[in-house]
Design a protein around this motif. Structure first.
Motif, PDB file in Angstrom:
ATOM      1  N   CYS A 137       0.197  -0.951   8.532  1.00  0.00           N
ATOM      2  CA  CYS A 137      -0.546   0.179   8.215  1.00  0.00           C
ATOM      3  C   CYS A 137      -0.783   0.912   9.414  1.00  0.00           C
ATOM      4  N   GLN A 138      -1.322   1.993   9.245  1.00  0.00           N
ATOM      5  CA  GLN A 138      -1.514   2.795  10.417  1.00  0.00           C
ATOM      6  C   GLN A 138      -2.719   2.478  11.477  1.00  0.00           C
ATOM      7  N   ASP A 139      -2.960   2.785  12.586  1.00  0.00           N
ATOM      8  CA  ASP A 139      -3.988   2.329  13.314  1.00  0.00           C
ATOM      9  C   ASP A 139      -5.464   2.492  12.447  1.00  0.00           C
ATOM     10  N   ASN A 140      -5.637   3.365  11.823  1.00  0.00           N
ATOM     11  CA  ASN A 140      -6.919   3.960  11.065  1.00  0.00           C
ATOM     12  C   ASN A 140      -6.830   3.191   9.906  1.00  0.00           C
TER      13      ASN A 140
ATOM     14  N   ALA B 125       0.331  -6.719   0.743  1.00  0.00           N
ATOM     15  CA  ALA B 125       0.948  -5.589   0.088  1.00  0.00           C
ATOM     16  C   ALA B 125       2.009  -5.334   0.786  1.00  0.00           C
ATOM     17  N   PHE B 126       1.951  -5.008   2.086  1.00  0.00           N
ATOM     18  CA  PHE B 126       3.068  -4.623   2.813  1.00  0.00           C
ATOM     19  C   PHE B 126       4.285  -5.643   2.639  1.00  0.00           C
TER      20      PHE B 126
ATOM     21  N   GLN C  97      -2.593   2.816   2.591  1.00  0.00           N
ATOM     22  CA  GLN C  97      -1.934   2.081   3.360  1.00  0.00           C
ATOM     23  C   GLN C  97      -0.684   2.492   3.777  1.00  0.00           C
ATOM     24  N   THR C  98      -0.313   3.027   4.867  1.00  0.00           N
ATOM     25  CA  THR C  98       1.052   3.457   5.070  1.00  0.00           C
ATOM     26  C   THR C  98       1.615   2.691   6.419  1.00  0.00           C
TER      27      THR C  98
END
Length: 277
Positions: free
Chosen positions: A208-211, A222-223, A255-256
């Motif tokens: 995911c990204q930091d935020n 999930a990832f 969630q990117t």
């Protein structure tokens, strides 16, 4: 002929003795590590797995250090982590947001400064591939939102239960306060490494990204679950960048997965088929 070494870490819990009574139970982190290890082994890596109680600070640091000594120009090191992401206050004043991100190993957190220093030991020409299926949120408001959501959705062992791989802020602060001297000393003694000066070529693909936070799951995170679907038991033939984009397309909007490079640029590395030794 190039040589590959892989270290797969998966923690379904941590030692509550260090984390102020918090065990941080998760479902699928060991399964993630097993699956990443299986891919690496099939692709010709020499693989070590460290699961939950075996994934201690000392063993992880030792394994990365040994890999750095063993690998040279043209070789590759793959490091995968599946578990909780945490934070400690930045006492070395090198983080704009005032906190250092961590991986929650069984008996203590591994601070990002330590990881950078370890990666800085790899020789020029080594490819370093890192997968992190964990949370590295730097936003307290976001963390509070997800903590509330987690509590609401994780009341029981229902099939629809959602857990996030993030150490709660209250636990993070409690753990730090109980071990302040330990973590402050680590930051003081760890050699500061500018990732731009690292000789190896580093590629990080994170959950995911930091935020944002990374979701746990019944069978995989999930990832990692989407990574496995894109990899399709080795049928995937594209580059790392297209691999990342294909995973992102399958992920939920909150969630990117991130794609981050550091160290000495190596365009040829990024164009390779994933997991190429």
């Amino acid at each position: 002929m190039p040589k590959g070494i892989a270290l797969a870490l998966g923690l379904n819990a941590v030692d509550p003795k260090h984390y102020g009574g918090w065990a941080g139970k998760l479902n699928a982190c060991e399964a993630d590590a097993e699956d990443m290890a299986a891919i690496a082994a099939e692709r010709g890596f020499a693989v070590t797995t460290l699961m939950t109680k075996a994934a201690t600070r000392a063993k992880v640091i030792d394994a990365i250090g040994k890999a750095a000594k063993a690998l040279g120009k043209g070789d590759i090191f793959m490091l995968s982590y599946s578990g909780h992401g945490g934070q400690v206050p930045d006492t070395s004043n090198d983080e704009p947001d005032g906190v250092d991100e961590t991986w929650c190993l069984f008996d203590g957190e591994l601070i990002d400064d330590e990881l950078y220093a370890l990666l800085g030991k790899f020789a020029a020409g080594v490819r370093v591939l890192v997968f992190s299926d964990s949370c590295h949120s730097g936003t307290v408001v976001k963390m509070a939102y997800y903590n509330g959501t987690t509590a609401a959705r994780s009341a029981g062992p229902d099939e629809g239960e959602i857990r996030y791989r993030a150490m709660p802020q209250s636990v993070a602060m409690r753990t730090y306060r109980a071990n302040r001297e330990f973590y402050d000393t680590i930051q003081q003694k760890t050699k500061k490494v500018d990732l731009a000066d690292v000789k190896a070529s580093i590629l990080l693909i994170s959950g995911c990204q930091d935020n944002q936070l990374s979701q746990d799951g019944a069978f995989n995170g999930a990832f990692t679950g989407q990574l496995l679907r894109v990899w399709k038991n080795g049928l995937y033939k594209g580059s790392y960048r297209s691999f990342h984009k294909a995973i992102v397309r399958r992920m939920p909007p909150d969630q990117t997965p991130n794609f981050f490079t550091a160290g000495t640029p190596d365009p040829a590395f990024l164009k390779q088929r994933p997991f190429t030794v």
